[in-house]
Write an enzyme that holds these catalytic residues in place. Structure first.
Site, PDB file in Angstrom:
ATOM      1  N   CYS A 150      35.621  15.153   1.364  1.00  0.00           N
ATOM      2  CA  CYS A 150      34.165  15.054   1.560  1.00  0.00           C
ATOM      3  C   CYS A 150      33.841  14.292   2.849  1.00  0.00           C
ATOM      4  O   CYS A 150      34.658  13.521   3.350  1.00  0.00           O
ATOM      5  CB  CYS A 150      33.589  14.320   0.345  1.00  0.00           C
ATOM      6  SG  CYS A 150      31.872  13.808   0.467  1.00  0.00           S
ATOM      7  N   SER A 203      32.103  11.766   3.122  1.00  0.00           N
ATOM      8  CA  SER A 203      32.173  10.315   2.901  1.00  0.00           C
ATOM      9  C   SER A 203      33.605   9.799   3.127  1.00  0.00           C
ATOM     10  O   SER A 203      33.797   8.650   3.540  1.00  0.00           O
ATOM     11  CB  SER A 203      31.703   9.957   1.491  1.00  0.00           C
ATOM     12  OG  SER A 203      30.358  10.345   1.329  1.00  0.00           O
ATOM     13  N   HIS A 237      33.805   9.060   6.677  1.00  0.00           N
ATOM     14  CA  HIS A 237      33.232   7.746   7.005  1.00  0.00           C
ATOM     15  C   HIS A 237      34.261   6.623   6.754  1.00  0.00           C
ATOM     16  O   HIS A 237      34.340   5.667   7.508  1.00  0.00           O
ATOM     17  CB  HIS A 237      31.982   7.471   6.163  1.00  0.00           C
ATOM     18  CG  HIS A 237      30.806   8.345   6.496  1.00  0.00           C
ATOM     19  ND1 HIS A 237      30.410   8.616   7.787  1.00  0.00           N
ATOM     20  CD2 HIS A 237      29.928   9.005   5.707  1.00  0.00           C
ATOM     21  CE1 HIS A 237      29.345   9.407   7.766  1.00  0.00           C
ATOM     22  NE2 HIS A 237      29.034   9.658   6.522  1.00  0.00           N
ATOM     23  N   HIS A 239      37.427  10.743  -3.543  1.00  0.00           N
ATOM     24  CA  HIS A 239      36.513  10.333  -4.625  1.00  0.00           C
ATOM     25  C   HIS A 239      35.890  11.540  -5.310  1.00  0.00           C
ATOM     26  O   HIS A 239      34.914  11.419  -6.019  1.00  0.00           O
ATOM     27  CB  HIS A 239      35.402   9.452  -4.028  1.00  0.00           C
ATOM     28  CG  HIS A 239      34.590  10.196  -3.012  1.00  0.00           C
ATOM     29  ND1 HIS A 239      35.054  10.444  -1.741  1.00  0.00           N
ATOM     30  CD2 HIS A 239      33.398  10.815  -3.106  1.00  0.00           C
ATOM     31  CE1 HIS A 239      34.159  11.170  -1.098  1.00  0.00           C
ATOM     32  NE2 HIS A 239      33.151  11.428  -1.895  1.00  0.00           N
ATOM     33  N   CYS A 282      31.550  15.054  -6.586  1.00  0.00           N
ATOM     34  CA  CYS A 282      30.676  14.471  -5.567  1.00  0.00           C
ATOM     35  C   CYS A 282      29.688  15.496  -5.017  1.00  0.00           C
ATOM     36  O   CYS A 282      28.495  15.428  -5.279  1.00  0.00           O
ATOM     37  CB  CYS A 282      31.463  13.821  -4.432  1.00  0.00           C
ATOM     38  SG  CYS A 282      30.330  13.101  -3.212  1.00  0.00           S
TER      39      CYS A 282
HETATM   40  N1  LIG Z   1      24.076  10.257  -0.824  1.00  0.00           N
HETATM   41  C1  LIG Z   1      25.173  10.595  -1.469  1.00  0.00           C
HETATM   42  O1  LIG Z   1      25.327  10.317  -2.644  1.00  0.00           O
HETATM   43  C2  LIG Z   1      26.231  11.364  -0.729  1.00  0.00           C
HETATM   44  C3  LIG Z   1      27.241  12.025  -1.434  1.00  0.00           C
HETATM   45  C4  LIG Z   1      28.191  12.781  -0.715  1.00  0.00           C
HETATM   46  C5  LIG Z   1      28.148  12.820   0.663  1.00  0.00           C
HETATM   47  N2  LIG Z   1      27.162  12.139   1.326  1.00  0.00           N
HETATM   48  C6  LIG Z   1      27.066  12.179   2.791  1.00  0.00           C
HETATM   49  O2  LIG Z   1      26.555  13.445   3.187  1.00  0.00           O
HETATM   50  C7  LIG Z   1      26.969  13.700   4.528  1.00  0.00           C
HETATM   51  C8  LIG Z   1      27.536  15.108   4.623  1.00  0.00           C
HETATM   52  O3  LIG Z   1      28.729  15.232   3.847  1.00  0.00           O
HETATM   53  P1  LIG Z   1      29.546  16.611   3.842  1.00  0.00           P
HETATM   54  O4  LIG Z   1      30.699  16.419   2.931  1.00  0.00           O
HETATM   55  O5  LIG Z   1      28.644  17.763   3.623  1.00  0.00           O
HETATM   56  O6  LIG Z   1      30.082  16.618   5.362  1.00  0.00           O
HETATM   57  P2  LIG Z   1      30.472  17.881   6.272  1.00  0.00           P
HETATM   58  O7  LIG Z   1      31.184  17.357   7.438  1.00  0.00           O
HETATM   59  O8  LIG Z   1      31.122  18.921   5.413  1.00  0.00           O
HETATM   60  O9  LIG Z   1      29.060  18.505   6.724  1.00  0.00           O
HETATM   61  C9  LIG Z   1      28.287  18.092   7.818  1.00  0.00           C
HETATM   62  C10 LIG Z   1      27.698  19.359   8.455  1.00  0.00           C
HETATM   63  O10 LIG Z   1      26.762  18.979   9.466  1.00  0.00           O
HETATM   64  C11 LIG Z   1      26.904  19.880  10.548  1.00  0.00           C
HETATM   65  N3  LIG Z   1      26.348  19.254  11.760  1.00  0.00           N
HETATM   66  C12 LIG Z   1      26.872  18.261  12.496  1.00  0.00           C
HETATM   67  N4  LIG Z   1      26.021  17.910  13.495  1.00  0.00           N
HETATM   68  C13 LIG Z   1      24.927  18.697  13.370  1.00  0.00           C
HETATM   69  C14 LIG Z   1      23.694  18.798  14.073  1.00  0.00           C
HETATM   70  N5  LIG Z   1      23.401  18.003  15.093  1.00  0.00           N
HETATM   71  N6  LIG Z   1      22.768  19.701  13.630  1.00  0.00           N
HETATM   72  C15 LIG Z   1      23.035  20.502  12.580  1.00  0.00           C
HETATM   73  N7  LIG Z   1      24.187  20.442  11.869  1.00  0.00           N
HETATM   74  C16 LIG Z   1      25.126  19.557  12.258  1.00  0.00           C
HETATM   75  C17 LIG Z   1      28.389  20.167  10.617  1.00  0.00           C
HETATM   76  O11 LIG Z   1      28.676  21.363  11.316  1.00  0.00           O
HETATM   77  C18 LIG Z   1      28.738  20.256   9.119  1.00  0.00           C
HETATM   78  O12 LIG Z   1      28.623  21.587   8.642  1.00  0.00           O
HETATM   79  C19 LIG Z   1      27.964  12.576   4.889  1.00  0.00           C
HETATM   80  O13 LIG Z   1      27.261  11.542   5.573  1.00  0.00           O
HETATM   81  C20 LIG Z   1      28.369  12.057   3.524  1.00  0.00           C
HETATM   82  O14 LIG Z   1      28.814  10.712   3.563  1.00  0.00           O
HETATM   83  C21 LIG Z   1      26.215  11.430   0.655  1.00  0.00           C
HETATM   84 ZN   LIG Z   2      31.587  12.603  -1.459  1.00  0.00          ZN
END
Ligand SMILES: NC(=O)c1ccc[n+]([C@@H]2O[C@H](COP(=O)([O-])OP(=O)(O)OC[C@H]3O[C@@H](n4cnc5c(N)ncnc54)[C@H](O)[C@@H]3O)[C@@H](O)[C@H]2O)c1
Ligand SMILES: [Zn+2]
Ligand SMILES: [Zn+2]
Length: 362
Positions: A40, A42, A45, A62, A166
């Site tokens: 994921c 996260s 990060h 996770h 998640c």
């Molecule tokens: N709040 C929560 O409970 C929670 C839970 C899980 C993940 N998250 C967070 O969500 C975020 C995304 O996680 P993910 O697993 O989907 O990551 P990921 O890397 O799979 O997805 C990110 C996406 O954003 C795109 N991207 C990057 N820059 C961009 C831009 N400028 N404009 C448009 N698109 C762009 C990428 O191409 C990618 O498809 C992370 O910050 C993660 O920590 C939060």
């Molecule tokens: Zn996650």
């Protein structure tokens, strides 16, 4: 016992597959044989040292599911052989926030590499290794606290439903519980990765009529259509604000979801939301990033995520998948063995995958 685990020794360095030691389960511990473990954003990060509550060395991961292998003497929630998805917000279970159903607000058990009793379980020699989100899913086994285990039906494929741990729960929680999207809503999703694609599929289930997906990789946008997006915008070549204005007759969207975690895209989400609309920030912005927003009181900004609802909704989300109403297979771009973990991160960074699922026992 000895097992293999992917250890992050230093931020910004490749994970190393180590032979690590796990003790026998303590009274309230559960030993889970990990079958599938999603990679994921996260975890990324953590790799970059952007989540201040985690110290190295640590086993990331996770979003995992598996089978209960052994239980401690006081465990009553699960039994050996049970299938479980591991929840990453267990809370202490005995404070006001936990009683109110909000373990994410629990002051006693935040995010750390330790379990409930404040101790870590994994060792390499004499060195203590943390477990991300009390789980440490990039390993053959996880020794977790009892409350981390969410028992699920046994006919669901663990190498798929691990995503519910998640990304799927986060998409569901963001759309239905945080934003409270109503049928007929217009919505924008910036970031179509493993989590954003789930936001899209739950917007579709919520009967949002306009679902605009934004990403910079054409393959992600194609996947976004599969998950229910009605329109896609390639932010690498198209101005997102212009596109949203055009698609909403100049009004802006009722709901914008930011699912990347940058100040620029959070601000972008805010700007294209209509007056009175709602911005849900799902991305976990790295510390130090400040977002400045216009001083208007006519839009609501909220955080996304499953919050404390994971325990209630997880078995239901498994049922939705088994009933064909929630897509998981489409989200798994690739499966890899544990020692493919660094390649999985490289794929994620390059935009080649939605999710990789690690299969630690292959
Ligand atoms: N709040 C929560 O409970 C929670 C839970 C899980 C993940 N998250 C967070 O969500 C975020 C995304 O996680 P993910 O697993 O989907 O990551 P990921 O890397 O799979 O997805 C990110 C996406 O954003 C795109 N991207 C990057 N820059 C961009 C831009 N400028 N404009 C448009 N698109 C762009 C990428 O191409 C990618 O498809 C992370 O910050 C993660 O920590 C939060
Ligand atoms: Zn996650
Ligand atoms: Zn608590």
């Amino acid at each position: 016992m000895q097992m293999r685990a992917a250890v992050l020794w230093e931020p910004h360095s490749p994970l190393r597959i180590e032979s690590v030691t796990l003790p026998d389960p303590g009274p309230r511990d559960v030993l889970v044989r990990i079958v599938g473990s999603g990679v994921c954003g996260s975890d990324v990060h953590v790799l970059h040292g952007q989540l201040p509550f985690y110290d190295c060395p640590i086993v990331p991961g996770h979003e995992a599911a598996g089978v209960v292998e052994a239980i401690g003497s006081e465990v009553t929630a699960v039994a050996t052989g049970d299938h479980v998805i591991l929840g990453w917000i267990p809370g202490c279970g005995s404070c006001q926030s936990c009683w109110d159903g909000h373990p994410e607000r629990c002051p006693n058990l935040g995010f750390s590499g330790a379990l409930y009793d404040g101790r870590t379980r994994i060792r390499v020699g004499d060195e203590a290794i943390g477990s991300m989100a009390h789980i440490g899913g990039f390993a053959e086994y996880a020794l977790v606290g009892e409350r981390t285990c969410i028992k699920i039906r046994e006919d669901a494929p663990l190498e798929r439903v691990c995503l519910i741990g998640c990304g799927v729960a986060t998409g569901y929680g963001s759309v239905f519980l945080r934003a409270g999207v109503q049928p007929g809503a217009t919505a924008l999703v910036i970031g179509c990765g493993g989590v954003g694609l789930n936001v899209i599929q739950f917007l579709d289930l919520a009967a949002a009529t306009t679902i605009i997906a934004v990403d910079v990789h054409p393959a992600k946008l194609e996947l976004a259509r599969t998950m229910g997006a009605t329109h896609v915008v390639d932010a690498s070549s198209v101005d997102v604000a212009d596109a949203v204005r055009e698609l909403t007759a100049g009004v802006g969207v009722d709901h914008a979801f930011e699912v990347i975690s940058t100040a620029a895209t959070i601000r972008q989400a805010y700007e294209v939301t209509r007056p009175g609309g709602q911005v849900t920030v799902v991305g976990v912005a790295p510390p130090g990033e400040e977002v400045s927003l216009p001083a208007t009181l006519r839009k609501t900004v909220t955080g996304g995520g499953p919050a404390g609802t994971q325990w209630g909704v997880t078995p239901m989300l498994v049922d939705l998948y088994m009933a064909g109403k929630v897509k998981l297979d489409e989200l798994v771009s690739r499966e890899r063995p544990l020692d493919g973990v660094n390649d999985a991160f490289a794929d994620l960074a390059a935009g080649r995958v939605a999710r990789t699922v690690l299969l630690p026992h292959t």
